[in-house]
Design a protein around this motif. Structure first.
Motif, short mmCIF file in Angstrom:
data_model
loop_
_atom_site.label_atom_id
_atom_site.label_comp_id
_atom_site.label_asym_id
_atom_site.label_seq_id
_atom_site.Cartn_x
_atom_site.Cartn_y
_atom_site.Cartn_z
N SER A 152 3.89 32.83 32.73
CA SER A 152 4.65 32.15 31.67
C SER A 152 5.79 31.32 32.22
O SER A 152 6.46 30.61 31.46
N ARG A 153 6.02 31.39 33.53
CA ARG A 153 7.10 30.64 34.17
C ARG A 153 6.73 30.46 35.64
O ARG A 153 5.93 31.22 36.19
N PRO A 154 7.30 29.48 36.30
CA PRO A 154 7.00 29.30 37.72
C PRO A 154 7.63 30.40 38.57
O PRO A 154 8.75 30.82 38.32
N ALA B 191 14.71 24.27 49.42
CA ALA B 191 14.95 25.58 48.80
C ALA B 191 15.79 25.43 47.54
O ALA B 191 15.55 26.11 46.52
N GLU B 192 16.78 24.54 47.57
CA GLU B 192 17.63 24.34 46.40
C GLU B 192 16.83 23.76 45.24
O GLU B 192 17.01 24.14 44.09
N TRP B 193 15.91 22.85 45.55
CA TRP B 193 15.07 22.28 44.49
C TRP B 193 14.21 23.35 43.82
O TRP B 193 14.12 23.41 42.60
N THR B 194 13.60 24.22 44.62
CA THR B 194 12.74 25.25 44.03
C THR B 194 13.54 26.28 43.25
O THR B 194 13.06 26.83 42.25
N ALA B 195 14.76 26.56 43.69
CA ALA B 195 15.57 27.60 43.05
C ALA B 195 16.28 27.13 41.79
O ALA B 195 16.49 27.91 40.86
N LEU B 196 16.65 25.85 41.73
CA LEU B 196 17.46 25.38 40.62
C LEU B 196 16.78 24.29 39.79
O LEU B 196 16.67 24.41 38.58
N ALA B 197 16.31 23.23 40.43
CA ALA B 197 15.71 22.13 39.67
C ALA B 197 14.40 22.54 39.01
O ALA B 197 14.13 22.16 37.87
N LEU B 198 13.57 23.29 39.73
CA LEU B 198 12.27 23.70 39.20
C LEU B 198 12.39 24.54 37.93
O LEU B 198 11.83 24.17 36.89
N TYR C 296 17.48 31.98 41.74
CA TYR C 296 17.75 32.59 43.04
C TYR C 296 18.69 31.69 43.83
O TYR C 296 18.48 30.49 43.92
N VAL C 297 19.72 32.28 44.37
CA VAL C 297 20.66 31.50 45.18
C VAL C 297 20.50 31.94 46.64
O VAL C 297 21.10 32.90 47.08
N GLY C 298 19.62 31.26 47.33
CA GLY C 298 19.34 31.61 48.72
C GLY C 298 19.40 30.38 49.59
O GLY C 298 20.37 29.65 49.57
#
Length: 278
Positions: free
Chosen positions: A225-227, A179-186, A20-22
């Protein structure tokens, strides 16, 4: 720096989920923050010994860290200016740092500022939704503006922490970093290290991140099966509460959770923060 090798151009393998890019900030603000955060970073380097080791990244000296940030900016700049569709990983110099020794701040500061300014300019000159340097099916300009803004934020902390300088960050920027961490790094961590992250998944496994100083609450649902990340206040297996900048530093593994409020399954939280690495 987070590398999106297998994210580029498609969903996360095995999930069907596109990142997600938010976030909190708009495109123009993120472009501006690339310059702003770089300027703040270099303001702490005056008279600094660049040969000292960075505690949060012990394999690098300050010299190498500054070059890393600058090469990351230049790599993104190249992709945007050349309007590449496929990401040229072989042209990324951000990890090739061994040769950078013995430099002074006066050698690297102008170079770093120039790269940040050029990247922001390149991003401002393209349509944010143009399908270039695509990541996870999303337009590259939007994702790279987000990634490079917060790449610079986190490495600015690495620099000031090394030098013992206070770190301050605008609350809205900090919320966007989280938000960037949860959307991309996680999701990247679960894709990149499936065996290590698999023990995090299971019935009843949820993590609540609760900022105490701004409106920022997120629940990371690990029961499938995924976060899956949701905004809002929910009861979770474990909750981590504290100022938003401290939450950001905790999830980026820049600080321990000592001093923050932890409610519930602390072992799950420790395992989560250990396995979901940047």
């Amino acid at each position: 720096m987070l590398r999106f090798g297998t994210l580029a151009g498609g969903p996360l393998p095995g999930t069907g989920q596109r990142p997600y890019v938010g976030g909190m900030l708009n495109y123009e603000r993120r472009c501006a923050e690339i310059i702003n955060q770089t300027s703040l970073l270099v303001s702490s380097l005056d008279g600094a010994d660049l040969s000292i080791q960075v505690p949060s990244i012990p394999d690098w000296t300050l010299n190498q860290l500054v070059r890393h940030v600058g090469h990351a900016h230049r790599w993104a700049d190249l992709m945007i200016r050349e309007k590449v569709r496929e990401i040229p990983y072989d042209r990324n110099g951000a990890q090739q740092l061994a040769s950078y020794v013995g430099e002074k701040a006066s050698d690297v500061v102008p170079w770093l500022l120039e790269g940040a300014s050029s990247l922001a300019e390149a991003l401002s000159e393209v349509d944010p939704d143009e399908m270039i340097a695509v990541i996870g099916g999303h337009p590259g300009p939007r994702v790279w503006s987000w990634r490079m803004a917060h790449e610079t934020v986190i490495h600015r902390w690495d620099v000031v922490n090394t030098l013992g300088v206070p770190f301050e960050l605008d609350p809205e920027v900090t919320r966007d970093t989280l938000a960037e961490w949860t959307a991309l790094a996680l999701p990247y961590a679960f894709m990149r290290w499936p065996a290590e992250t698999a023990p995090l998944l299971g019935p009843g496994r949820t993590v609540h991140l609760h900022a105490t100083d701004v409106d920022a609450e997120l629940v990371i649902d690990l029961t499938g099966s995924r976060p899956v990340v949701r905004k809002g206040h929910e009861k979770a297996a474990v909750a981590l509460r504290g100022p938003v900048v401290e939450l950001v530093l905790a999830v980026y593994r820049r600080r321990p959770v000592d001093g923050l409020e932890v409610f519930g399954d602390s072992e799950l939280l420790d395992l989560f923060l250990d396995r979901v690495r940047f």
